[in-house]
Design a protein around this motif. Structure first.
Motif, PDB file in Angstrom:
ATOM      1  N   ASP C 298     -11.894 -11.009   4.473  1.00 31.11           N
ATOM      2  CA  ASP C 298     -11.528 -12.316   3.903  1.00 31.11           C
ATOM      3  C   ASP C 298     -10.256 -12.248   3.062  1.00 31.11           C
ATOM      4  O   ASP C 298      -9.865 -13.256   2.472  1.00 31.11           O
ATOM      5  CB  ASP C 298     -12.669 -12.842   3.031  1.00 31.11           C
ATOM      6  CG  ASP C 298     -12.841 -12.027   1.760  1.00 31.11           C
ATOM      7  OD1 ASP C 298     -12.662 -10.793   1.824  1.00 31.11           O
ATOM      8  OD2 ASP C 298     -13.132 -12.618   0.701  1.00 31.11           O
ATOM      9  N   ILE C 299      -9.639 -11.097   2.991  1.00 31.59           N
ATOM     10  CA  ILE C 299      -8.465 -10.969   2.113  1.00 31.59           C
ATOM     11  C   ILE C 299      -7.268 -11.689   2.755  1.00 31.59           C
ATOM     12  O   ILE C 299      -7.063 -11.579   3.968  1.00 31.59           O
ATOM     13  CB  ILE C 299      -8.170  -9.473   1.861  1.00 31.59           C
ATOM     14  CG1 ILE C 299      -9.337  -8.859   1.080  1.00 31.59           C
ATOM     15  CG2 ILE C 299      -6.856  -9.283   1.111  1.00 31.59           C
ATOM     16  CD1 ILE C 299      -9.280  -7.348   0.948  1.00 31.59           C
ATOM     17  N   PRO C 300      -6.512 -12.442   1.972  1.00 26.39           N
ATOM     18  CA  PRO C 300      -5.372 -13.154   2.551  1.00 26.39           C
ATOM     19  C   PRO C 300      -4.459 -12.194   3.313  1.00 26.39           C
ATOM     20  O   PRO C 300      -4.079 -11.137   2.800  1.00 26.39           O
ATOM     21  CB  PRO C 300      -4.665 -13.729   1.318  1.00 26.39           C
ATOM     22  CG  PRO C 300      -5.763 -13.921   0.325  1.00 26.39           C
ATOM     23  CD  PRO C 300      -6.700 -12.763   0.540  1.00 26.39           C
ATOM     24  N   GLY C 301      -4.146 -12.569   4.530  1.00 30.45           N
ATOM     25  CA  GLY C 301      -3.383 -11.680   5.411  1.00 30.45           C
ATOM     26  C   GLY C 301      -4.216 -11.238   6.603  1.00 30.45           C
ATOM     27  O   GLY C 301      -3.680 -10.814   7.619  1.00 30.45           O
ATOM     28  N   VAL C 302      -5.553 -11.361   6.479  1.00 27.40           N
ATOM     29  CA  VAL C 302      -6.409 -11.119   7.636  1.00 27.40           C
ATOM     30  C   VAL C 302      -6.515 -12.439   8.383  1.00 27.40           C
ATOM     31  O   VAL C 302      -6.961 -13.442   7.836  1.00 27.40           O
ATOM     32  CB  VAL C 302      -7.816 -10.636   7.220  1.00 27.40           C
ATOM     33  CG1 VAL C 302      -8.676 -10.427   8.458  1.00 27.40           C
ATOM     34  CG2 VAL C 302      -7.722  -9.365   6.404  1.00 27.40           C
ATOM     35  N   MET C 303      -6.034 -12.443   9.601  1.00 24.48           N
ATOM     36  CA  MET C 303      -5.978 -13.697  10.362  1.00 24.48           C
ATOM     37  C   MET C 303      -6.536 -13.496  11.760  1.00 24.48           C
ATOM     38  O   MET C 303      -6.643 -12.373  12.247  1.00 24.48           O
ATOM     39  CB  MET C 303      -4.517 -14.172  10.471  1.00 24.48           C
ATOM     40  CG  MET C 303      -3.868 -14.449   9.122  1.00 24.48           C
ATOM     41  SD  MET C 303      -2.094 -14.729   9.273  1.00 24.48           S
ATOM     42  CE  MET C 303      -2.046 -16.310  10.079  1.00 24.48           C
ATOM     43  N   GLY C 383      -5.971  -7.304  -2.659  1.00 26.35           N
ATOM     44  CA  GLY C 383      -6.696  -8.287  -3.444  1.00 26.35           C
ATOM     45  C   GLY C 383      -6.267  -9.677  -3.039  1.00 26.35           C
ATOM     46  O   GLY C 383      -6.947 -10.352  -2.282  1.00 26.35           O
ATOM     47  N   LYS C 384      -5.100 -10.083  -3.518  1.00 33.14           N
ATOM     48  CA  LYS C 384      -4.605 -11.400  -3.148  1.00 33.14           C
ATOM     49  C   LYS C 384      -3.780 -11.343  -1.876  1.00 33.14           C
ATOM     50  O   LYS C 384      -3.310 -12.375  -1.382  1.00 33.14           O
ATOM     51  CB  LYS C 384      -3.797 -11.991  -4.299  1.00 33.14           C
ATOM     52  CG  LYS C 384      -4.694 -12.366  -5.481  1.00 33.14           C
ATOM     53  CD  LYS C 384      -3.917 -12.824  -6.676  1.00 33.14           C
ATOM     54  CE  LYS C 384      -4.841 -12.966  -7.872  1.00 33.14           C
ATOM     55  NZ  LYS C 384      -4.118 -12.972  -9.131  1.00 33.14           N
ATOM     56  N   ARG C 385      -3.486 -10.150  -1.376  1.00 39.30           N
ATOM     57  CA  ARG C 385      -2.917 -10.006  -0.044  1.00 39.30           C
ATOM     58  C   ARG C 385      -3.227  -8.613   0.485  1.00 39.30           C
ATOM     59  O   ARG C 385      -3.523  -7.704  -0.274  1.00 39.30           O
ATOM     60  CB  ARG C 385      -1.419 -10.302  -0.045  1.00 39.30           C
ATOM     61  CG  ARG C 385      -0.599  -9.437  -0.979  1.00 39.30           C
ATOM     62  CD  ARG C 385       0.883  -9.650  -0.729  1.00 39.30           C
ATOM     63  NE  ARG C 385       1.351 -10.954  -1.180  1.00 39.30           N
ATOM     64  CZ  ARG C 385       2.291 -11.646  -0.537  1.00 39.30           C
ATOM     65  NH1 ARG C 385       2.798 -11.200   0.599  1.00 39.30           N
ATOM     66  NH2 ARG C 385       2.726 -12.786  -1.032  1.00 39.30           N
ATOM     67  N   VAL C 386      -3.155  -8.504   1.776  1.00 41.15           N
ATOM     68  CA  VAL C 386      -3.495  -7.246   2.433  1.00 41.15           C
ATOM     69  C   VAL C 386      -2.414  -6.203   2.127  1.00 41.15           C
ATOM     70  O   VAL C 386      -1.216  -6.502   2.176  1.00 41.15           O
ATOM     71  CB  VAL C 386      -3.591  -7.458   3.957  1.00 41.15           C
ATOM     72  CG1 VAL C 386      -3.718  -6.123   4.687  1.00 41.15           C
ATOM     73  CG2 VAL C 386      -4.752  -8.371   4.297  1.00 41.15           C
TER      74      VAL C 386
END
Lengths: 415, 115, 972
Positions: C298-303, C383-386
């Motif tokens: 779910d970490i931002p950057g996982v798409m 944390g806030k990005r991968v």
């Protein structure tokens, strides 16, 4: 039954919640029981719970065609109120409401009863008179309600438009201790408590026939075989007619679709329940932030749990007019339930033409709020074989005599 | 959102043009009737999960009442016919039987035929 | 960091720069961008916070399935919460703010929930917050409510407008990808009327991103040719930006067209809601890619891999310089190839499968990309990005084999056909083991009115995941790695928005919430704004595994409309404000407005309640109107009164059944008051009936009863007595009707002149045709006030002029208009009942002392049998009497008459209630009517009405005729 508490959660957290036991058992049916309740919705489970709690009858099976709490218990708009007009309605709904007050503690399961207050808007002079009548009746019934001014309406619910061009708000009937609860939790809490008393909740088990000897019920044929019983309670809402037919009698019931919907969640903006009967719609905000919206019923027999879309449009039109700020919210999900409507729109809690067979149905659009009171009264009826004061008026013979319990005479019809 | 063919207009009418009227083929019981007959006339309803005969009015069309045979479980419509009949026409019965071979005629007001 | 690539972007116009703001920060994008693309192009990876744990959330998808990247769009009367950035077209001046955090997106206090997540598993709130009892409402619930919710609550009405439209067709095709275009063309070739709906602003679906060629042609060329072909046909309508939201019974489809979302304020409606009736629906709605469940997914950057591809190809947006691809199927290899071709790095493709041989994997290998088969992600770092991934074997328990630094992860867990529309009306699904997904079961489709299949699915929506129809199998991979221990499972998100993790579903199963519906409701899996589009299948699989069952046995939750959320304003449509409901106006309405009337709604009518003068309260105005009517003359607009003509040889016989009294014997030229009951016996309407000629009666009904009673008449005539020769016509709106009431009424009419209205020629309860003041009219000598009174019907077109003439002629006699409240007071002073006041659906005429209006001779009338039932025939019923308070005050509206003691339920016993209560300006005291047990035998008794404050009001029982008992005033 292991008690739920913040300490239990802390304890379990340390072992990653691997130690929680089942909330309820899912056993195979025994050959026979002292009592069988057909229908593991809120009303059926509450009936079983009070059979055990109030009368010590615990050799009980609750038989459910699908999954427990999967009928109207799990698809209503969770409103709890008791500001009814007629004495017998007011009595049972107020009994229910008062039981909701302590339900979380009784069941050791947080059903999230939230007495945030329910207001029913008066938008015509006729409606004002109707609600004044209810307020006077409630004062004699021991139910705390009040007819409030438009200004007070606005204070309690700032998002309400009280100056609409067509139906300005003229006042409201306000029940401060009405509110909402978490519908699923009511079913689950009762189920857990019933299971803990040793009762068997048998899901995915459909009743196919009702057996009797000499006019007295002996058991039910189910998809899991024959199950004997000394007493049978039918608490199956929309499918009551089907079950009654198996038992050899017909009910003054029609099954119709009732619809509801939720919006996408938003931050808290509404801390009361508002019902607007002139324009046909009602709304509250769930703890998740969704606006929970209910509307009217279809006028034709329907078992599909789908309603006709124009009712949704009508409801939303009414609510956009009443709450202009919802216009830019989005409808997230709509659904339908099958409600069982009697000839006077009031329920049946009654003996039947078949001995030791009892029926509890006909709650129509207003069943959720009645669950604990309904279970309480039905348990008394099943345990004693005769109705107590709460159930007495709701017998199925009232139609023959014309002794209606007609709530539509008060301005409100929606729930 | 039902559509029903108005047998008078001969066109498919949207549900929003129609007003529902519940069970069809009820027999009226008046002053000389027994309490049981009157109660059954007023309240005992078939409410089947399946084939149902019911009344509809083309309120926002020709204004005529008509009758429909419809499945309450699937919402299929077997046919519609004018209200001025005592029982469903044979072709409607045939259509139902073609699609619901297990169905037994169940329109009589006394309900005896459903047992 | 995510950036805009220097080249490419098939949907953007690099010559048209667009400025927008996110949380007040100015950003630049291009025309053609989605808001999500614009945010990514500006390196805005963090876009929101999750529902429960307030975890950082980034863009995960590229379409309507997006669960994370929701924003508050616009402001004030154009604030729209929870707007999906992936489907929002970027426009100049767009303002967006992120949601669900305080004080800021970067620093959110609510994230404390994340650190306490271990104490907040699924359903934790059912197990705690139980004691002390008042704390739930006053402490716990408010905290939870504040933390929950997503978008900002609007505080104003909507500045935009919406409209509704209807369409009809033979075939409705939903989705204009290749499958939908082919289906539309095929249907059009048969001559069918076809409507093709596409939710995106462009045709083509996934093909322009995923396929080089269609039917042997380059994809763009094929699409242009198809678009031109369809556009040239008269029988095909294509609607872009139009999402089919729901399929309802009998071929009713609801579709939401986003007309002006991307051009706000240009005067067009924001949305257009289409209500379509179609003989058949073909859904070509494609498939939605599934995430994979690995720790930190779910970490931002996982798409989603497909989304990464979409952003790169459509918008030339790179999610980061280095993207690790993780997959269980071949489609994600395309993402790797696309990124590589764009000059970006793909450090590795981690494929859970042990053997990978397809064409795409081979191409990836050939392109020099490292492919690790049998591998998985043990956890995502950041944390806030991968910042990187730890790699492990899929077959193991997560022992890290290596760590790879990267800025993005492109994942693919397979594809789920979009079967929503197929399922809305009960279409059933089969589990397809080949592609590990539910597909429509063509043998169990939703049924149309005629029993035929209503919906058919084609293309990916039908499980044919690529154009060749020979897509390779997709093996199920539900958890990564396969033997992940609890610490990893606690970090594997299923539902990103609602924070439901693999461990939560397993907990639900352990606790006995074994039905899929129980699990959904207990964990809130799939209840977020994406309604489980990404999470449901993964969650089902975890549940099935936890139960030791199979996915098909566990089944799905019910698919409910709408497919994507629909703006409530669009559903409400144009009917707002003044045109919220149809408004019925009498011909005199404008005159009443000019006279300053205060109106009240009566059904859809508006009737003057009173005509207040400057400085007057409504109450004062009513009193003035009543007194003036009693002393001079009052004018009432009675046009809303129902008027139904009943005609034919059997009309008299019919009316004798309808009314409790006898109408067949009424002489021509005379009037008679009549009561109508329903079959239960309860009084439902009343009014004066006039015999017009031998075959014709005119029945007056209450204002709100006209349509209902007309329908009631038709019901009996058509369905019960269809051999009786009777016609009915509701002529309510054909006539305007004015009541001229009061001692000067006759003088007023004589001033108008034209016909003889004297006592001798036109006595009480008769009618006559003639002219008054030159207006053709019918004059009824009837009274609802006890005064000398005429009700004059004129053709509706003369209504306004006739009202004006009466007003003019009345000047000399003190004429004033009066409203409905004055009417009520006047009738109550005379003891006349009012339907809706004295009746409430439970009252029979006998209760109201109206036995005189019930024929004893008739064998039958509607309601007669009902009234014979024991409860209705009981001598103990509450019956109508009058009341006078001892102190002259007005009995409170709605009050009950108390009796001694309480009933078995502890409620105070009652013996009656008030039905009408007014201050009588004529008698200068309170008067009331009401129902009282044994009332008529209790004249002179003193009873007590309750008040809501708890006190009582004492009143003496009397008859109901408070004024002019002998009727001298009306018979003059």
């Amino acid at each position: 039954m292991k008690r739920y508490s913040v300490f239990a959660i802390a304890r379990e957290a340390l072992r990653y919640h691997t130690g929680w036991e089942r909330a309820w058992r899912s056993p195979e049916p025994k050959a026979s029981y002292d009592a069988i309740v057909v229908g593991a919705g809120g009303h059926g489970l509450a009936t079983a719970y009070y059979l055990g709690k109030n009368y010590g009858i615990t050799n009980v099976a609750i038989i459910e065609k699908g999954w427990l709490g999967g009928g109207n218990t799990g698809r209503n708009t969770t409103i709890i109120r008791s500001n009814y007009l007629q004495d017998s309605s007011a009595a049972i709904y107020e009994k229910a409401r008062s039981l909701y007050e302590t339900m979380s503690q009784d069941l050791n399961y947080n059903v999230m009863f939230s007495p945030r207050g329910v207001m029913m808007l008066a938008q015509t002079h006729h409606e004002v008179r109707g609600y004044l009548r209810t307020a006077h009746a409630n004062a004699l019934q021991g139910i705390v309600t009040e007819f409030i001014t438009p200004q007070r309406v606005k204070e309690l619910c700032p998002i309400l438009n009280i100056d609409g061009p067509r139906y300005p708000v003229l006042g409201a009937l306000w029940q401060p201790r009405g509110g909402t609860g978490r519908h699923d939790a009511v079913a689950w809490g009762y189920a857990r408590a019933c299971s803990a008393m040793g009762m068997d909740i048998i899901q995915n088990c459909e009743v196919k026939g009702v057996r009797s000897e000499n006019g007295v019920v002996t058991g039910v044929d189910t998809t899991k075989g024959f199950i004997g019983t000394k007493k049978l309670g039918m608490v199956v809402a929309g499918h009551s007619g089907q079950l009654a037919e198996m038992a050899g009698f017909r009910l003054p019931i029609e099954a119709v679709a009732l619809q509801a919907l939720v919006s996408e969640p938003i931050k808290p903006c509404m801390d009361v329940v508002v019902m607007a009967n002139t324009v046909h719609g009602y709304m509250s905000q769930s703890d998740k932030g969704e606006m929970v919206i209910g509307g009217g019923t279809d006028g034709f027999n329907n078992y599909t749990q789908r309603g006709s879309f124009h009712h949704i449009e009508e409801t939303l039109r009414a609510l956009v007019e009443t709450f202009p700020m919802i216009s830019r919210l989005k409808m997230l999900r709509q659904w339908g339930g099958i409600v069982d409507m009697t000839g006077d729109r009031s329920p049946l809690i009654s003996k039947t033409p078949l001995g030791n067979c009892f029926i509890n149905c006909g709650w129509g659009t207003g069943g959720f709020k009645a669950i604990p009171g309904s279970g309480w009264a039905m348990a008394e009826l099943m345990a004693k074989g005769e109705p107590g004061p709460l159930a007495e008026a709701f017998n199925m013979w009232r139609f023959k005599e014309g002794q209606f319990i007609d709530e539509s005479v008060a301005a409100g019809v929606a729930h | 959102m039902l559509t029903l063919e108005c047998p008078y207009c001969g066109l498919m009418a949207d549900e929003t043009e129609l007003s529902p009227g519940y069970e069809a083929h009820l027999k009226r019981f008046g002053p000389a009737s027994s309490p049981e007959e009157f109660e059954a006339y007023m309240f005992a309803r078939k409410n089947p999960k399946g084939v149902h005969f019911e009344r509809w009015r083309h309120s926002y069309g020709c204004g005529k009442w008509f009758l429909a045979a419809r499945c309450t479980a699937t919402l299929e419509v077997f046919g519609t016919y004018p209200a001025q009949v005592g029982e469903p026409p044979a072709d409607i019965i045939a259509k139902i039987q073609a699609r619901r071979p297990e169905w037994k005629a169940g329109w009589q007001p006394d309900g005896k035929d459903t047992k | 960091m995510s950036t805009r690539l220097a080249k490419g972007g098939r949907l953007i116009d690099r010559t048209a720069a667009v400025e927008f703001t996110f949380n007040g920060k100015r950003m630049k994008g291009f025309a053609g961008d989605s808001l999500a693309a614009g945010l990514l192009a500006n390196d805005q990876m963090l876009v929101g916070r999750s529902f429960k744990y307030h975890r950082p959330r980034g863009i995960v998808a590229s379409g309507p399935e997006e669960p994370n990247a929701l924003v508050n769009l616009g402001r004030e009367a154009r604030l729209e919460p929870n707007q999906r950035t992936t489907t929002t077209e970027l426009f100049d001046g767009l303002e967006a703010t992120s949601q669900n955090h305080w004080p800021s997106l970067e620093f959110d206090v609510g994230v404390i929930n994340n650190y306490a997540a271990r104490f907040m598993p699924a359903g934790f709130y059912y197990k705690t917050f139980i004691h002390p009892r008042p704390f739930w409402k006053h402490v716990f619930e408010p905290i939870i409510r504040r933390a929950a919710g997503l978008g900002k609550a609007p505080t104003q009405g909507d500045a935009d407008r919406y409209e509704h439209a209807y369409a009809f067709c033979d075939v409705l095709v939903v989705g204009a990808g290749v499958a939908g275009l082919l289906a539309a063309k095929a249907a059009a070739d048969t001559g069918a009327r076809v409507i093709l709906l596409e939710q995106a602003p462009v045709l083509g679906g996934r093909a322009p991103v995923d396929d080089a060629q269609v039917q042997g042609k380059p994809v763009e060329a094929w699409l242009s040719a198809m678009e031109a072909d369809l556009a040239a046909r008269d029988n095909v309508t294509v609607r872009l930006r139009t999402c089919a939201a729901g399929v309802y019974d009998h071929g009713y489809v609801l579709a939401d067209e986003r007309v002006a979302d991307h051009t706000p304020g240009d005067g067009r409606p924001k949305h257009r809601l289409w209500r379509i009736r179609t003989a058949k629906v073909i859904t070509a709605t494609g498939a939605i890619e599934r995430p994979l469940s690995f720790a930190g997914n779910d970490i931002p950057g996982v798409m989603l891999a497909g989304a990464v591809r979409d952003f790169a190809v459509n918008f030339a947006v790179s999610p980061g310089d280095r993207t690790v691809v993780v997959t269980n199927n071949d489609s994600a290899y395309q993402t790797a190839l696309v990124l590589k071709a764009a000059g970006l790095e793909v450090p590795a493709i981690l494929d859970a499968r042990d053997v990978v041989t397809g064409a795409l994997p081979e191409a990836a290998r050939k392109a020099g990309i490292r492919v690790l088969t049998g591998h998985a992600i043990a956890s995502v770092k950041g944390g806030k990005r991968v910042t990187g991934v730890s790699v492990c074997l899929q077959a193991g328990e997560g022992a890290v084999t290596e760590e790879i630094a990267c800025e993005a992860v492109a994942m693919s867990g397979g594809w789920s056909p979009v079967v929503h529309l197929y399922s809305h009306c009960g279409g059933k699904l089969n589990w397809d083991n080949g592609i590990s997904a539910f597909v429509p079961d063509p043998m169990r489709p939703p049924l149309n009115h005629d029993g035929s299949a209503m919906v058919e699915c084609v293309g990916a929506a039908n499980g044919d995941l690529d154009l060749s129809g020979t897509a390779p199998a997709i093996p199920p991979v539900w958890v990564m790695p396969q033997g992940a221990p609890i610490k990893l499972r606690l970090k594997m998100w299923l539902d990103y928005q609602n924070d439901v993790k693999v461990s939560d579903v397993q907990l639900a199963a352990r606790e006995g919430y074994m039905s899929v519906e129980h699990t959904k409701r207990y964990t809130t899996l799939g209840m977020a704004t994406d309604q489980g589009k990404l999470s449901n299948i993964n969650g089902l699989a975890i549940l099935a595994d936890a139960l030791g069952s199979e996915i098909p046995q566990v089944g799905t939750t019910t698919f409910r409309p709408p497919y994507t959320p629909v703006t409530i304003g669009a559903l409400a449509g144009e009917s707002r404000g003044d045109i919220f409901q149809p408004l019925r106006r009498t011909p005199m309405h404008e005159a009443h407005e000019r006279a300053g009337a205060y109106f009240e709604p009566v059904g859809l009518w508006r009737r003057p309640y009173t005509f207040p003068r400057a400085g007057e309260t409504h109450e004062q105005a009513v009193h003035r109107e009543v007194v003036n009517t009693r002393t001079n003359v009052g004018l009432l607009d009675a046009s809303t009164l129902g008027k139904i003509v009943v005609k034919g040889p059997d009309a008299g016989r019919f009316l004798d059944m309808l009314y409790t009294g006898v109408m067949s014997t009424l002489p021509v030229g005379k009037c008679r008051y009549g009561l109508m009951c329903n079959e239960q016996g309860f009084l439902s309407d009343d009014g004066v009936v006039a015999r017009i000629d031998e075959d014709t009666w005119l029945c007056h009904t209450t204002s709100s009863g006209a349509d209902r009673i007309h329908g009631w008449m038709e019901d009996w005539l058509q369905c019960e007595w269809w051999d009786w020769q009777v016609f009915t016509a509701n002529v309510t709106e054909q006539y305007a009707q004015v009541a001229v009431v009061g001692p000067n009424a006759r003088k007023l009419l004589e001033t108008l002149g034209g016909m003889d209205v004297s006592k001798e020629t036109l006595p009480f309860m008769q009618w006559a045709d003639g002219t008054l003041g030159g207006f053709p009219c019918r004059v009824y000598r009837i009274s609802f006030s006890g005064e000398l009174s005429y009700e004059i019907a004129v053709p509706a077109s003369h209504g306004a002029a006739f009202w004006a003439a009466c007003t003019q002629a009345g000047k000399a006699f003190g004429a004033m208009p009066y409203g409905t409240e004055g009417l009520h007071v006047l009738r109550a002073e005379k003891g006349f009942i009012m339907i809706g006041d004295e009746t409430d659906g439970t009252v029979i005429p006998q209760d109201l002392g109206l036995d005189w209006a019930i024929s004893k001779k008739k064998a039958d009338y509607l309601g007669k049998r009902g009234q014979e039932r024991s409860y209705l025939a009981s001598p103990d019923r509450w019956k109508l009497v009058g009341f006078e308070t001892l102190d002259g005050s007005v009995v409170p509206d709605g009050a009950y008459i108390i009796a001694d003691g309480t009933n078995a339920n502890g409620q105070r016993n009652t013996q009656g209630r008030v039905t009408s209560t007014y201050y009588s300006p004529t008698l200068k005291r309170g008067i009331a009517m009401g129902l009282l047990k044994h009332g008529p035998t209790r004249m002179g008794d003193v009873v007590e009405f309750n008040t809501v404050q708890g006190g009582t009001v004492k009143a003496r029982v009397r008859d109901t005729m408070f004024y002019d008992k002998d009727g001298e005033k009306q018979n003059v």
